[in-house]
Design a protein around this motif. Structure first.
Motif, PDB file in Angstrom:
ATOM      1  N   GLU A 104      -8.657 -10.772  -4.392  1.00 25.93           N
ATOM      2  CA  GLU A 104      -8.548 -11.230  -5.773  1.00 25.93           C
ATOM      3  C   GLU A 104      -8.651 -12.755  -5.858  1.00 25.93           C
ATOM      4  OE1 GLU A 104      -9.193  -8.376  -7.838  1.00 25.93           O
ATOM      5  OE2 GLU A 104      -8.354 -10.035  -8.992  1.00 25.93           O
ATOM      6  N   LYS A 105      -7.859 -13.437  -5.045  1.00 23.36           N
ATOM      7  CA  LYS A 105      -7.831 -14.904  -5.062  1.00 23.36           C
ATOM      8  C   LYS A 105      -9.192 -15.466  -4.670  1.00 23.36           C
ATOM      9  CE  LYS A 105      -3.209 -15.166  -3.294  1.00 23.36           C
ATOM     10  NZ  LYS A 105      -2.475 -15.718  -2.141  1.00 23.36           N
ATOM     11  N   ARG A 106      -9.803 -14.802  -3.694  1.00 22.33           N
ATOM     12  CA  ARG A 106     -11.101 -15.281  -3.234  1.00 22.33           C
ATOM     13  C   ARG A 106     -12.126 -15.171  -4.371  1.00 22.33           C
ATOM     14  NH1 ARG A 106     -14.554 -12.951   1.950  1.00 22.33           N
ATOM     15  NH2 ARG A 106     -16.369 -14.317   1.672  1.00 22.33           N
ATOM     16  N   LYS A 107     -12.053 -14.097  -5.146  1.00 26.30           N
ATOM     17  CA  LYS A 107     -12.988 -13.896  -6.245  1.00 26.30           C
ATOM     18  C   LYS A 107     -12.811 -15.011  -7.290  1.00 26.30           C
ATOM     19  CE  LYS A 107     -14.164 -10.315  -9.333  1.00 26.30           C
ATOM     20  NZ  LYS A 107     -13.345  -9.404 -10.108  1.00 26.30           N
ATOM     21  N   GLU A 108     -11.575 -15.260  -7.656  1.00 35.92           N
ATOM     22  CA  GLU A 108     -11.283 -16.327  -8.627  1.00 35.92           C
ATOM     23  C   GLU A 108     -11.812 -17.662  -8.137  1.00 35.92           C
ATOM     24  OE1 GLU A 108      -7.116 -16.629  -9.271  1.00 35.92           O
ATOM     25  OE2 GLU A 108      -6.934 -14.539  -9.910  1.00 35.92           O
ATOM     26  N   TYR A 109     -11.529 -17.895  -6.888  1.00 36.07           N
ATOM     27  CA  TYR A 109     -11.918 -19.171  -6.288  1.00 36.07           C
ATOM     28  C   TYR A 109     -13.445 -19.320  -6.296  1.00 36.07           C
ATOM     29  CZ  TYR A 109     -12.755 -22.542  -2.501  1.00 36.07           C
ATOM     30  OH  TYR A 109     -13.200 -23.594  -1.743  1.00 36.07           O
ATOM     31  N   ASP A 110     -14.143 -18.259  -5.893  1.00 36.70           N
ATOM     32  CA  ASP A 110     -15.609 -18.289  -5.880  1.00 36.70           C
ATOM     33  C   ASP A 110     -16.160 -18.535  -7.282  1.00 36.70           C
ATOM     34  OD1 ASP A 110     -16.129 -15.783  -3.273  1.00 36.70           O
ATOM     35  OD2 ASP A 110     -15.715 -17.936  -3.205  1.00 36.70           O
ATOM     36  N   GLU A 111     -15.604 -17.838  -8.259  1.00 39.31           N
ATOM     37  CA  GLU A 111     -16.092 -17.964  -9.629  1.00 39.31           C
ATOM     38  C   GLU A 111     -15.892 -19.385 -10.149  1.00 39.31           C
ATOM     39  OE1 GLU A 111     -15.424 -13.317 -10.929  1.00 39.31           O
ATOM     40  OE2 GLU A 111     -14.105 -14.871 -11.736  1.00 39.31           O
ATOM     41  N   ALA A 112     -14.706 -19.895  -9.932  1.00 36.59           N
ATOM     42  CA  ALA A 112     -14.415 -21.242 -10.422  1.00 36.59           C
ATOM     43  C   ALA A 112     -15.315 -22.276  -9.755  1.00 36.59           C
ATOM     44  CB  ALA A 112     -12.955 -21.571 -10.175  1.00 36.59           C
ATOM     45  N   ARG A 113     -15.560 -22.076  -8.471  1.00 36.37           N
ATOM     46  CA  ARG A 113     -16.422 -23.037  -7.765  1.00 36.37           C
ATOM     47  C   ARG A 113     -17.863 -22.942  -8.238  1.00 36.37           C
ATOM     48  NH1 ARG A 113     -15.308 -26.166  -3.387  1.00 36.37           N
ATOM     49  NH2 ARG A 113     -17.319 -25.795  -2.414  1.00 36.37           N
ATOM     50  N   ASN A 114     -18.310 -21.748  -8.554  1.00 37.70           N
ATOM     51  CA  ASN A 114     -19.660 -21.604  -9.093  1.00 37.70           C
ATOM     52  C   ASN A 114     -19.784 -22.317 -10.432  1.00 37.70           C
ATOM     53  OD1 ASN A 114     -20.530 -20.177  -6.922  1.00 37.70           O
ATOM     54  ND2 ASN A 114     -20.143 -18.161  -7.827  1.00 37.70           N
ATOM     55  N   LEU A 115     -18.745 -22.179 -11.262  1.00 42.44           N
ATOM     56  CA  LEU A 115     -18.738 -22.860 -12.552  1.00 42.44           C
ATOM     57  C   LEU A 115     -18.778 -24.367 -12.365  1.00 42.44           C
ATOM     58  CD1 LEU A 115     -16.198 -20.784 -14.637  1.00 42.44           C
ATOM     59  CD2 LEU A 115     -18.575 -21.254 -15.218  1.00 42.44           C
ATOM     60  N   MET A 116     -17.973 -24.840 -11.420  1.00 41.62           N
ATOM     61  CA  MET A 116     -17.933 -26.281 -11.139  1.00 41.62           C
ATOM     62  C   MET A 116     -19.302 -26.777 -10.709  1.00 41.62           C
ATOM     63  SD  MET A 116     -14.509 -27.735 -10.267  1.00 41.62           S
ATOM     64  CE  MET A 116     -14.886 -28.303  -8.659  1.00 41.62           C
ATOM     65  N   ALA A 117     -19.918 -26.002  -9.850  1.00 37.52           N
ATOM     66  CA  ALA A 117     -21.227 -26.394  -9.328  1.00 37.52           C
ATOM     67  C   ALA A 117     -22.263 -26.453 -10.449  1.00 37.52           C
ATOM     68  CB  ALA A 117     -21.668 -25.408  -8.247  1.00 37.52           C
ATOM     69  N   SER A 118     -22.085 -25.606 -11.461  1.00 41.22           N
ATOM     70  CA  SER A 118     -23.059 -25.580 -12.552  1.00 41.22           C
ATOM     71  C   SER A 118     -22.793 -26.687 -13.564  1.00 41.22           C
ATOM     72  CB  SER A 118     -23.028 -24.223 -13.245  1.00 41.22           C
ATOM     73  OG  SER A 118     -21.817 -24.099 -13.962  1.00 41.22           O
ATOM     74  N   GLY A 119     -21.757 -27.470 -13.351  1.00 41.73           N
ATOM     75  CA  GLY A 119     -21.496 -28.622 -14.208  1.00 41.73           C
ATOM     76  C   GLY A 119     -20.730 -28.277 -15.474  1.00 41.73           C
ATOM     77  N   ALA A 120     -20.098 -27.136 -15.516  1.00 43.87           N
ATOM     78  CA  ALA A 120     -19.383 -26.701 -16.719  1.00 43.87           C
ATOM     79  C   ALA A 120     -18.149 -27.557 -16.988  1.00 43.87           C
ATOM     80  CB  ALA A 120     -18.984 -25.240 -16.573  1.00 43.87           C
ATOM     81  N   PHE A 121     -17.713 -28.307 -16.009  1.00 45.45           N
ATOM     82  CA  PHE A 121     -16.439 -29.022 -16.175  1.00 45.45           C
ATOM     83  C   PHE A 121     -16.623 -30.521 -16.276  1.00 45.45           C
ATOM     84  CE2 PHE A 121     -15.327 -25.138 -13.864  1.00 45.45           C
ATOM     85  CZ  PHE A 121     -14.577 -24.561 -14.860  1.00 45.45           C
ATOM     86  N   ARG A 122     -17.535 -30.921 -17.112  1.00 41.35           N
ATOM     87  CA  ARG A 122     -17.790 -32.357 -17.253  1.00 41.35           C
ATOM     88  C   ARG A 122     -16.556 -33.098 -17.713  1.00 41.35           C
ATOM     89  NH1 ARG A 122     -22.709 -30.740 -19.451  1.00 41.35           N
ATOM     90  NH2 ARG A 122     -21.629 -30.740 -21.430  1.00 41.35           N
ATOM     91  N   GLY A 123     -15.710 -32.429 -18.443  1.00 38.89           N
ATOM     92  CA  GLY A 123     -14.545 -33.092 -19.029  1.00 38.89           C
ATOM     93  C   GLY A 123     -13.466 -33.445 -18.033  1.00 38.89           C
ATOM     94  N   PHE A 124     -13.704 -33.234 -16.803  1.00 39.55           N
ATOM     95  CA  PHE A 124     -12.622 -33.407 -15.847  1.00 39.55           C
ATOM     96  C   PHE A 124     -12.247 -34.840 -15.530  1.00 39.55           C
ATOM     97  CE2 PHE A 124     -10.287 -30.121 -14.211  1.00 39.55           C
ATOM     98  CZ  PHE A 124     -10.978 -28.963 -14.434  1.00 39.55           C
ATOM     99  N   GLY A 125     -13.246 -35.700 -15.564  1.00 36.66           N
ATOM    100  CA  GLY A 125     -13.080 -37.090 -15.138  1.00 36.66           C
ATOM    101  C   GLY A 125     -11.659 -37.619 -15.127  1.00 36.66           C
ATOM    102  N   GLY A 126     -11.175 -38.081 -16.284  1.00 33.32           N
ATOM    103  CA  GLY A 126      -9.835 -38.662 -16.281  1.00 33.32           C
ATOM    104  C   GLY A 126      -8.803 -37.704 -16.834  1.00 33.32           C
ATOM    105  N   GLY A 127      -9.208 -36.577 -17.285  1.00 33.37           N
ATOM    106  CA  GLY A 127      -8.304 -35.661 -17.981  1.00 33.37           C
ATOM    107  C   GLY A 127      -7.269 -35.046 -17.071  1.00 33.37           C
TER     108      GLY A 127
END
Ligand SMILES: [Zn+2]
Ligand SMILES: [Zn+2]
Length: 406
Positions: A66-89
């Motif tokens: 389960e954890k591995r699936k979540e982790y993989d999904e989140a990393r794929n999203l990160m790689a696709s640039g979905a989290f631009r807002g992260f910088g200083g937030g």
């Protein structure tokens, strides 16, 4: 640690496996790393400690489907640039795009909740703190024990100069932890036996849930040993080991230098869980000789002489380590000149050095009347100037001064 930091970590490379690695491959990689990096095997090694924590963290996630699936999904999203807002937030809503990692994380964990938002992953260090602060080799036995190489030991010995040149056999006494002879390492009073720890059921590990994650940590009830001793052994007080002095003799090879470390393979501590012995290192201190010095394989000796001996020539009798030799000093020898006595040095690995003899004029501090008269007569009779070049330089300088002033 924020959720973002967490997903930015590459757990796969931490374990040295590919993203498509099977559960078995992950388990195998982790076991190998955990064994190599275990603090018991790397006492005081900060890097190994950090790696051990990182590897354990990676395994905690990747070993759980389960954890591995979540982790993989989140990393794929990160790689696709979905989290631009992260910088200083830092907190929820801080991102420009209105997309917040913590929200996603909360959703993904289905109400398990990261609790304190960005700080949700904190405390991992605390979990391991207890394990790493146990100090020393730790208690043998218990469920976690795997065969390991025993600890290396170090001891010191002082030998004389001649022994360092010729080699010598010395006795050594090594104080070390050894399996308690009374309880044979069980820790319980003979006739009694330890019982299984009721908290961890003998595994030595307990599981702590943090958010949607579960971490293994050493069982506090049994200190990770998996068993409880009600009636401790009277000799070792339940420690399972006692301090013992082991005596052995070893040959210090010919030609050893001061400060040299000699390795005695397999003479260290026994390996826990049936592993190979560690090694013993003997640091050799050599007491300096009052006559001889040493330069690599050569011995050195300074022989005081008189000025007439150098001026007129003489034959000196000089000591070697094992006897003496005659040394012919020709007339007109300079002070400080070195003479080589072949083969009278140190023998190391079949090669023998030389004895290097330096002559050194001893200027008399007191002169008898007759000696003084003779020296004055010599000074008058000796017309050659030993400082010819300097005298010339001084004269030309006088000339220059005169020239300027006229
Ligand atoms: Zn326990
Ligand atoms: Zn004992």
């Amino acid at each position: 640690m924020s959720a973002k930091d967490y997903y930015e970590k590459d757990f796969y490379s931490e374990l040295g496996v590919t993203k498509t690695a099977s559960g078995d491959e992950i388990k195998k990689a982790y076991r190998k790393l955990a064994r190599d990096l275990h603090p018991d095997k790397n006492p005081g090694n900060k890097r190994a400690e950090e790696r051990f924590k990182a590897v354990s963290e990676a395994y905690d996630v990747l070993s759980d489907t389960e954890k591995r699936k979540e982790y993989d999904e989140a990393r794929n999203l990160m790689a696709s640039g979905a989290f631009r807002g992260f910088g200083g937030g830092a907190g929820p809503g801080a991102g420009t795009g209105g997309f917040d990692m913590n929200d996603l994380f909360r959703n993904a964990s289905q109400g398990g909740g990261m609790g304190a938002g960005a700080g949700g992953m904190g405390g991992l260090g605390d979990l391991f703190g207890g394990l790493f602060n146990r100090g020393g080799a730790g208690a043998p036995g218990g469920a976690r024990m795997r065969p390991q190489k025993g600890a290396d030991l170090e001891t010191e010995v002082r030998i004389g100069f001649a022994d360092s040149v010729n080699g010598v056999t010395v006795p050594l006494g090594i104080t070390e932890r050894a399996t308690c002879p009374t309880c044979h390492g069980i820790g319980a009073k003979p006739g009694t036996s330890p019982r299984e720890c009721p908290v961890c059921h003998g595994t030595g590990l307990t599981t702590r849930n943090q958010g949607s994650f579960a971490f293994s940590e050493p069982c506090a009830n049994c200190h990770g040993t998996g068993s409880i001793i009600d009636d401790p052994c009277p000799t070792c007080h339940g420690e399972r080991t006692v301090l013992q002095t082991r005596r052995l003799t070893t040959r210090i090879p010919a030609g050893v230098s001061d400060g040299q470390r000699i390795k005695l393979a397999g003479k260290g501590e026994p390996g826990p869980g049936g592993g190979p012995n560690g090694d013993l290192y003997v640091v050799v201190h050599v007491t300096p000789d009052e006559l001889f010095g040493r330069n690599g394989d050569n011995l050195t000796l300074t022989v005081p002489v008189t000025f007439p001996e150098l001026a007129l020539g003489t034959t000196l009798t000089v000591p070697t380590l094992s006897g003496s030799v005659s040394l012919r000093v020709p007339a007109g020898t300079s002070n400080g000149r070195k003479f080589r006595v072949k083969g009278a040095g140190v023998t190391r690995r079949g090669v023998t050095g030389d004895l290097i003899v330096s002559v050194d004029v001893a200027v008399p501090q007191k002169l008898s009347g007759a000696a003084k008269d003779a020296l004055e007569a010599f000074a008058k009779a000796q017309t050659a100037d030993p400082r010819e070049a300097i005298t010339r330089a001084l004269r030309s300088r006088d000339g220059a001064v005169t020239g300027n002033s006229s």
